[in-house]
Design a protein around this motif. Sequence first.
Motif, PDB file in Angstrom:
ATOM      1  N   ILE A 121     -55.519 -41.579   8.100  1.00 49.48           N
ATOM      2  CA  ILE A 121     -54.654 -40.394   8.175  1.00 49.48           C
ATOM      3  C   ILE A 121     -55.138 -39.329   7.195  1.00 49.48           C
ATOM      4  CG2 ILE A 121     -52.329 -39.533   7.636  1.00 49.48           C
ATOM      5  CD1 ILE A 121     -51.310 -42.325   8.689  1.00 49.48           C
ATOM      6  N   GLU A 122     -55.421 -39.739   5.974  1.00 51.58           N
ATOM      7  CA  GLU A 122     -55.883 -38.781   4.963  1.00 51.58           C
ATOM      8  C   GLU A 122     -57.232 -38.183   5.344  1.00 51.58           C
ATOM      9  OE1 GLU A 122     -55.708 -41.171   1.417  1.00 51.58           O
ATOM     10  OE2 GLU A 122     -53.622 -40.588   1.028  1.00 51.58           O
ATOM     11  N   THR A 123     -58.135 -39.012   5.845  1.00 58.45           N
ATOM     12  CA  THR A 123     -59.459 -38.531   6.252  1.00 58.45           C
ATOM     13  C   THR A 123     -59.344 -37.544   7.407  1.00 58.45           C
ATOM     14  OG1 THR A 123     -60.494 -40.587   5.507  1.00 58.45           O
ATOM     15  CG2 THR A 123     -61.731 -39.259   7.089  1.00 58.45           C
ATOM     16  N   MET A 124     -58.535 -37.879   8.395  1.00 54.75           N
ATOM     17  CA  MET A 124     -58.351 -36.989   9.545  1.00 54.75           C
ATOM     18  C   MET A 124     -57.702 -35.673   9.132  1.00 54.75           C
ATOM     19  SD  MET A 124     -57.121 -39.584  12.568  1.00 54.75           S
ATOM     20  CE  MET A 124     -58.353 -40.388  13.609  1.00 54.75           C
ATOM     21  N   THR A 125     -56.688 -35.756   8.297  1.00 51.62           N
ATOM     22  CA  THR A 125     -55.989 -34.540   7.866  1.00 51.62           C
ATOM     23  C   THR A 125     -56.928 -33.628   7.085  1.00 51.62           C
ATOM     24  OG1 THR A 125     -53.909 -35.775   7.784  1.00 51.62           O
ATOM     25  CG2 THR A 125     -53.963 -33.659   6.648  1.00 51.62           C
ATOM     26  N   ASN A 126     -57.707 -34.198   6.178  1.00 56.44           N
ATOM     27  CA  ASN A 126     -58.672 -33.393   5.416  1.00 56.44           C
ATOM     28  C   ASN A 126     -59.690 -32.737   6.337  1.00 56.44           C
ATOM     29  OD1 ASN A 126     -57.498 -33.883   2.926  1.00 56.44           O
ATOM     30  ND2 ASN A 126     -58.715 -35.718   2.555  1.00 56.44           N
ATOM     31  N   CYS A 127     -60.156 -33.477   7.325  1.00 56.61           N
ATOM     32  CA  CYS A 127     -61.096 -32.924   8.302  1.00 56.61           C
ATOM     33  C   CYS A 127     -60.481 -31.718   9.005  1.00 56.61           C
ATOM     34  CB  CYS A 127     -61.474 -34.007   9.314  1.00 56.61           C
ATOM     35  SG  CYS A 127     -62.339 -33.414  10.785  1.00 56.61           S
ATOM     36  N   LEU A 128     -59.266 -31.870   9.481  1.00 58.06           N
ATOM     37  CA  LEU A 128     -58.607 -30.799  10.234  1.00 58.06           C
ATOM     38  C   LEU A 128     -58.307 -29.594   9.349  1.00 58.06           C
ATOM     39  CD1 LEU A 128     -56.249 -33.133  12.275  1.00 58.06           C
ATOM     40  CD2 LEU A 128     -58.177 -31.821  13.204  1.00 58.06           C
ATOM     41  N   ILE A 129     -57.855 -29.834   8.128  1.00 61.36           N
ATOM     42  CA  ILE A 129     -57.558 -28.735   7.199  1.00 61.36           C
ATOM     43  C   ILE A 129     -58.817 -27.926   6.900  1.00 61.36           C
ATOM     44  CG2 ILE A 129     -56.980 -28.251   4.781  1.00 61.36           C
ATOM     45  CD1 ILE A 129     -54.888 -30.498   4.971  1.00 61.36           C
TER      46      ILE A 129
ATOM     47  N   PHE B 199     -46.937 -34.001  18.466  1.00 63.32           N
ATOM     48  CA  PHE B 199     -46.489 -35.394  18.465  1.00 63.32           C
ATOM     49  C   PHE B 199     -44.968 -35.379  18.566  1.00 63.32           C
ATOM     50  CE2 PHE B 199     -45.434 -39.351  15.970  1.00 63.32           C
ATOM     51  CZ  PHE B 199     -45.691 -40.219  17.007  1.00 63.32           C
ATOM     52  N   GLU B 200     -44.271 -35.256  17.452  1.00 64.61           N
ATOM     53  CA  GLU B 200     -42.806 -35.189  17.509  1.00 64.61           C
ATOM     54  C   GLU B 200     -42.252 -33.890  16.943  1.00 64.61           C
ATOM     55  OE1 GLU B 200     -41.390 -39.813  17.498  1.00 64.61           O
ATOM     56  OE2 GLU B 200     -41.711 -38.904  15.531  1.00 64.61           O
ATOM     57  N   ALA B 201     -43.073 -33.160  16.227  1.00 69.23           N
ATOM     58  CA  ALA B 201     -42.608 -31.915  15.606  1.00 69.23           C
ATOM     59  C   ALA B 201     -43.513 -30.762  16.026  1.00 69.23           C
ATOM     60  CB  ALA B 201     -42.623 -32.061  14.080  1.00 69.23           C
ATOM     61  N   GLU B 202     -42.927 -29.588  16.115  1.00 72.17           N
ATOM     62  CA  GLU B 202     -43.716 -28.396  16.422  1.00 72.17           C
ATOM     63  C   GLU B 202     -44.616 -28.066  15.235  1.00 72.17           C
ATOM     64  OE1 GLU B 202     -44.011 -26.874  19.227  1.00 72.17           O
ATOM     65  OE2 GLU B 202     -42.425 -27.995  20.243  1.00 72.17           O
ATOM     66  N   ARG B 203     -45.857 -27.740  15.537  1.00 68.27           N
ATOM     67  CA  ARG B 203     -46.829 -27.343  14.522  1.00 68.27           C
ATOM     68  C   ARG B 203     -47.997 -26.691  15.227  1.00 68.27           C
ATOM     69  NH1 ARG B 203     -50.203 -30.538  16.604  1.00 68.27           N
ATOM     70  NH2 ARG B 203     -50.020 -32.789  16.586  1.00 68.27           N
TER      71      ARG B 203
ATOM     72  N   ASP C  39     -48.297 -39.421  13.450  1.00 61.90           N
ATOM     73  CA  ASP C  39     -47.136 -39.250  12.574  1.00 61.90           C
ATOM     74  C   ASP C  39     -47.578 -38.917  11.153  1.00 61.90           C
ATOM     75  OD1 ASP C  39     -44.188 -39.739  11.824  1.00 61.90           O
ATOM     76  OD2 ASP C  39     -45.260 -41.160  10.538  1.00 61.90           O
ATOM     77  N   GLY C  40     -48.585 -39.622  10.663  1.00 63.36           N
ATOM     78  CA  GLY C  40     -49.056 -39.391   9.303  1.00 63.36           C
ATOM     79  C   GLY C  40     -49.707 -38.032   9.131  1.00 63.36           C
ATOM     80  N   ILE C  41     -50.496 -37.624  10.115  1.00 58.76           N
ATOM     81  CA  ILE C  41     -51.114 -36.293  10.066  1.00 58.76           C
ATOM     82  C   ILE C  41     -50.027 -35.224  10.005  1.00 58.76           C
ATOM     83  CG2 ILE C  41     -52.438 -34.608  11.409  1.00 58.76           C
ATOM     84  CD1 ILE C  41     -54.116 -37.065  12.430  1.00 58.76           C
ATOM     85  N   ASP C  42     -49.032 -35.354  10.868  1.00 62.70           N
ATOM     86  CA  ASP C  42     -47.934 -34.385  10.856  1.00 62.70           C
ATOM     87  C   ASP C  42     -47.197 -34.403   9.522  1.00 62.70           C
ATOM     88  OD1 ASP C  42     -48.548 -33.605  13.409  1.00 62.70           O
ATOM     89  OD2 ASP C  42     -46.653 -34.248  14.309  1.00 62.70           O
ATOM     90  N   ALA C  43     -46.962 -35.589   8.981  1.00 56.46           N
ATOM     91  CA  ALA C  43     -46.241 -35.689   7.711  1.00 56.46           C
ATOM     92  C   ALA C  43     -46.998 -34.970   6.601  1.00 56.46           C
ATOM     93  CB  ALA C  43     -46.015 -37.155   7.347  1.00 56.46           C
ATOM     94  N   LEU C  44     -48.317 -35.145   6.562  1.00 56.93           N
ATOM     95  CA  LEU C  44     -49.106 -34.480   5.525  1.00 56.93           C
ATOM     96  C   LEU C  44     -49.174 -32.973   5.748  1.00 56.93           C
ATOM     97  CD1 LEU C  44     -52.067 -36.970   4.954  1.00 56.93           C
ATOM     98  CD2 LEU C  44     -50.054 -36.602   3.515  1.00 56.93           C
ATOM     99  N   LEU C  45     -49.332 -32.562   6.993  1.00 57.89           N
ATOM    100  CA  LEU C  45     -49.445 -31.128   7.275  1.00 57.89           C
ATOM    101  C   LEU C  45     -48.122 -30.394   7.103  1.00 57.89           C
ATOM    102  CD1 LEU C  45     -51.748 -31.086  10.429  1.00 57.89           C
ATOM    103  CD2 LEU C  45     -52.356 -30.425   8.095  1.00 57.89           C
TER     104      LEU C  45
END
Length: 196
Positions: A33-41, A69-73, A186-192
């Motif tokens: 999750i952290e690796t994917m989020t950092n990549c996307l950011i 996923f479950e939340a708008e972003r 879920d984790g990506i959304d939570a971090l973002l």
Amino acid sequence: MDLIARVAKNFEDSAQTKLNAVDMMAAPIAAAIETMTNCLINGGKILACGNGGSAGDSQHFAAELIGRFEAERQELAAIALTTDSSILTAIGNDYSFNQIFSKQVRGLGHSGDILLAISTSGNSGNIIEAIKAAHEHDMHVIALTGKGGGQIGEMLRDADIHLCVPADRTARIQETHLLVIHCLCDGIDALLLGVE
């Protein structure tokens, strides 16, 4: 044959497989999750591939990131390499089926991007070739496998992340893969979004 009991047993087996996996998989899923989020950011993208049910999983993952996923972003950069029938059939016909994903990784992937490689057995030839191509392009690999990880587990680098379901039955591995994909989303959304 008692079909109700058979159905209940499938539910129980599926739940038990997931419970058996949580202690072993929670930390590497969090790292993914952290690796994917950092990549996307940082403006990178996630390429996803798999065969059969795993192809469906790669498309499901990309859809959750591009849509929601479950939340708008905001939309997130993810591409399933399993969807373009012209590309898949051209490469399969002109080269080989083992190259249907690797050629796309070479064409679309860049340093800092991620390959989400899904194979229940860990031995799918075209997934192995895709991982080789990702490594050539200095991409991180997050491998989603089962059955001990197979050849894929052996070829991953230290910077890669192996999410190996501790099970041997394909159906149970696939069911757990879907849960892992939802955990990633879920984790990506939570971090973002800063959600607790």
